[in-house]
Write a protein that holds these residues in place. Sequence first.
Motif: not given
Lengths: 278, 330
Positions: A200, A261-262, A264-265, A268-269, A272
């Motif tokens: 990240y 952004l892609g 990164k999410s 994150e997904h 999580d």
Amino acid sequence: MSHPDVTTESKPVRLLLIAGAGLIMAGLLLLPLLAVFIEALRKGWEVFFVSLRDEAALSAVTLTLTAAAISVPLNTLFGVAAAWAVTKFRFKGRALLVSLIDLPFAVSPVIAGLVWVLMFGSHGWFGQWLLASDIKIIFALPGIIIATMFVTFPFVARELIPLMESQGSDQEEAAITLGAGGWQIFRRVTLPNIKWGLLYGVLLCNARAMGEFGAVSVVSGHIRGETNTLPLHVEVLYNEYQFSAAFACATLLALLALVTLGVKSAIEHFTDHSRSVL
Amino acid sequence: MSISIQSIHKTFGSYKALDDISLEVPNGSLTALLGPSGSGKTTLLRIVAGLEFADSGSGKILFHGENVVNVPAGKRQVGFVFQNYALFRHMTVAQNIAFGLTVLPRNLKPTAKAIRERVQELLHLVRLDGLDLRRPDELSGGQRQRVALARALAIRPKVLLLDEPFGALDAQVRKDLRRWLRVFHDEIGLTTLFVTHDQEEALELADQVVVMRNARIEQVGPPQQIYDKPRTPFVYEFLGNVNKLANPNGPAQYVRPHEIEVKFAAEFDPSLDRLAVVQHLFSAGPVAALSVRLDDGQFLEVEITRKQLDELALSEGDSVALGLPPTDRE
């Protein structure tokens, strides 16, 4: 929350707030992005591709990639080392080091560039010596790399310090009592625990390294086809009223942002998800 | 392997964590370091493990007569179980247990087959057969603790050190594991030192209890002796369940609730007994607890059996005579 009514506003208020937020999102974030692509393609695909194949554009892309390819790995290394030192050890000057890591965030990018000109420019502290030794830093690749590294230094460390702080040193200590050496501990215990945070941080560092304008602008000298990075090239084109070409090059930076952004999410997904199993 | 700790000092800045600590841990014993938080017990354990260093120039730590003060933690062959187990979250149970073997230098490292066998052996030893491929976050607290134990034992440690081994478990699991650990210790016979702030745990589990307070050792002895013959008021109070009787003519007297004899008020003997009034009665359970008020206004907790309670037919507000143990005890 079994009674959502307690914590929510009435329906009209809710709709108003959502509409307001949506409008701001669309106006401030989506519209500019859309504008970049529309402007880039205004004169058709042909002009778009020609602008990208232009020699100066290709040189700007190469320079940007080169600068990022050198500064991002180095900052990853420094960031990991700094986070490791700051979180796993207690020593004199630790608080000072933590503040110093944040310095590039606090300093305006223009100042960040100017500092290097004052140091390495022909009238700077080391200017005469560099000239005599025939080493070129300012208005050349080394200057661009140094400025980029300065500006992007905090990203990796900032991402890792809170993460490593919260994980504590228990697992490392366990590994010590089990006979592991320093490198084994880092590779087999610390690194797997921080890998998503590290990725990240590297991603953000990279996005900023490729997109940096201010500091690089000061040290680059704007030599077309030589020391113009992609963001600088966009500016040059724009100032020459070549709007379509400028926006065509800007799409590359916008795409980089979207990819960042892609990923990164996705990270994150993933993290999580792995945390929810705890 | 015996552990001998000889006049160890430890200061953090200006804070004294350990003040001249000397202690003998006999070979094969199960020794408890008992004390409130901040008493220095965990610091002592970490110094024995080599995770912390005693002040330079202070004392020695001998493993079977050999001074290990300058031996790094990784070479002390100490099995250390952390309070929160510190399992490697990204590894399976089997990988966790095998870790200490896989980091050995190439010339000492067992073959992959030997490591697998050792892991199975340890899983069986801690009653976790079949859980090799689980990850730590798929285990219960008690299972995690036993994985941590197996991981520590994999390196065939000379001594076993446990930091608050039951601290993170709920009451029932804690009791079960405590008994299990006692039996387990007797089976493997490894010299074990554990830290706890729970006096019940220390008394039930250990062969030798070391009571610590404010960086010093207050008393060392077998559980029975610690309980029956506390040397200081602190030990008396820390072991819990004690009445402190202020005495205007001398030092306070400490009396445990079950040491007090309860009689009918009619049997009152002024030369030996005290008169009291029953304030509260708690009789749920095998033992009845009475809260009584002495004639001088002090309150005492008294424990008698249900049978005695029935014989005395007490109810709240009744007067009773209390036979206190003699005061000349140490």
